[in-house]
Design a protein around this motif. Structure first.
Motif, PDB file in Angstrom:
ATOM      1  N   ASP A  23       0.758  -1.363  -0.055  1.00 19.63           N
ATOM      2  CA  ASP A  23       0.082   0.110   0.058  1.00 19.63           C
ATOM      3  C   ASP A  23       0.896   1.245   0.208  1.00 19.63           C
ATOM      4  OD1 ASP A  23      -2.666   1.622   0.419  1.00 19.63           O
ATOM      5  OD2 ASP A  23      -1.798   1.986   2.366  1.00 19.63           O
ATOM      6  N   TRP A  24       0.383   2.452  -0.103  1.00 21.00           N
ATOM      7  CA  TRP A  24       1.227   3.725  -0.141  1.00 21.00           C
ATOM      8  C   TRP A  24       0.815   4.500   1.357  1.00 21.00           C
ATOM      9  CZ3 TRP A  24       4.198   6.184  -3.707  1.00 21.00           C
ATOM     10  CH2 TRP A  24       4.347   5.446  -5.105  1.00 21.00           C
ATOM     11  N   SER A 136       2.613  -2.172  -6.062  1.00 29.01           N
ATOM     12  CA  SER A 136       1.905  -1.482  -5.292  1.00 29.01           C
ATOM     13  C   SER A 136       0.218  -1.262  -5.609  1.00 29.01           C
ATOM     14  CB  SER A 136       2.382   0.083  -5.043  1.00 29.01           C
ATOM     15  OG  SER A 136       2.275   0.580  -6.177  1.00 29.01           O
ATOM     16  N   THR A 138      -3.393   1.298  -4.152  1.00 31.50           N
ATOM     17  CA  THR A 138      -3.802   2.320  -3.450  1.00 31.50           C
ATOM     18  C   THR A 138      -5.303   2.569  -3.381  1.00 31.50           C
ATOM     19  OG1 THR A 138      -3.364   4.507  -3.053  1.00 31.50           O
ATOM     20  CG2 THR A 138      -3.124   3.820  -5.142  1.00 31.50           C
ATOM     21  N   ILE A 145      -2.422   9.436  -7.307  1.00 28.92           N
ATOM     22  CA  ILE A 145      -1.187   8.622  -7.097  1.00 28.92           C
ATOM     23  C   ILE A 145      -0.015   8.923  -8.077  1.00 28.92           C
ATOM     24  CG2 ILE A 145      -1.910   6.627  -8.852  1.00 28.92           C
ATOM     25  CD1 ILE A 145      -0.155   6.413  -5.344  1.00 28.92           C
ATOM     26  N   ASP A 198       0.101  -3.802   4.192  1.00 30.14           N
ATOM     27  CA  ASP A 198      -1.033  -2.915   4.206  1.00 30.14           C
ATOM     28  C   ASP A 198      -1.131  -2.294   5.789  1.00 30.14           C
ATOM     29  OD1 ASP A 198      -3.371  -1.134   3.609  1.00 30.14           O
ATOM     30  OD2 ASP A 198      -3.404  -2.369   1.888  1.00 30.14           O
TER      31      ASP A 198
END
Length: 282
Positions: A23-24, A136, A138, A145, A198
């Motif tokens: 995840d970011w 990745s 998000t 993003i 995450d």
């Protein structure tokens, strides 16, 4: 005379793990996941002169941002105040308007939260040395993003794949499609050889639904809600309290592992490798 110089990097063996999908916000960048939460509060305030708290904004974290706004509006506390102020529950038109307010606010400020957290770059670069691909996904839409990933690249973070919540017709968490799009784009041969990292329950559900190993982050993400400064200055008692707070929520999504931050991932990788070699699957 053999002049070949060997170091710990060249000695690394190729891992049986094929990919790690991150995840970011709250995972690799943005300690405490403050970029989206503060902007949700601001968007509600600017569009409808309506106040939500940071705690309320955090509850549905991990969902796509339109779905996130909808979920906030459905919280009992928010719905009751909305009914009092407007005489009816939040509807689709309200959600659309808040979302349209949210996006430009988020685009203008997400760059301020692009710096990788803790030891993230070293951990990720070490994964690459072992032949592991970096994916990745998000809850941010593509237009957000793209800005965040460009800013993060200036710090040195460049995943091999980025999937946004609106890239796919049915991409939103907790459905597995964003995680599986990473699998396809990265050319992974076995989903069971993937790890998803995450900080939110929708993100963990997503990866469980995709058939991956799941690692939940307790202290760097949304559920603990600590700033990096608070994390650095906290004593053991405060950190344990934050862990317990996050664990109570994240346990519901049944992650395979729970760790404090991305800095603890290498030890988990070793354990998952052993389990894969022994024939285990997620």
């Amino acid at each position: 005379m053999n002049n070949k110089i060997q170091n710990k990097e060249t000695d690394k063996k190729k891992s049986v793990v094929e990919a790690v999908i991150f995840d970011w916000a709250g995972t690799v960048v943005d300690f405490g996941s403050f970029a989206p939460t503060t902007i949700f509060v601001e968007a509600f305030q600017k569009e409808y002169d309506f106040t939500i708290t940071i705690a309320e904004a955090r509850v549905p974290m991990g969902l796509g941002k339109w779905d996130h706004i909808k979920a906030v509006g459905e919280l009992d506390s928010v719905n009751q105040r909305w009914l009092t102020q407007f005489g009816t529950s939040m509807n689709k038109a309200n959600i659309d308007q808040i979302y349209q307010r949210f996006i430009p606010l988020q685009k203008s400020k997400v760059i301020d939260h692009a710096q990788p957290i803790l030891n993230a770059l070293n951990v990720i670069n070490d994964l690459k040395v072992q032949g592991i691909k970096i994916g990745s996904c998000t809850g941010y839409p593509r237009e957000v993003i793209d800005i965040l990933s460009q800013a993060a690249a200036e710090y040195g973070y460049q995943p091999d794949c980025i999937v946004a919540t609106d890239d796919l017709a049915h991409g939103g968490r907790p459905a597995p499609f964003m995680a599986l799009k990473n699998v396809i784009d990265l050319g992974v041969s076995n989903v069971a050889h993937c790890i998803k990292v995450d900080d939110s329950t929708p993100g963990i559900y997503e990866s469980n639904n995709a058939g991956m190993w799941t690692v939940a982050l307790l202290l760097s993400g949304n559920e603990a809600g600590l700033t990096y400064q608070q994390y650095k200055e906290a004593d053991d008692k405060a950190l344990n309290k934050a862990r317990q707070k996050a664990r109570l929520v994240l346990t519901k999504s049944n992650p395979h592992y729970m760790i404090d931050t991305i800095d603890d991932l290498p030890g988990i990788l070793v354990d998952i490798e052993k389990r894969l070699i022994a024939g285990e699957r997620p």
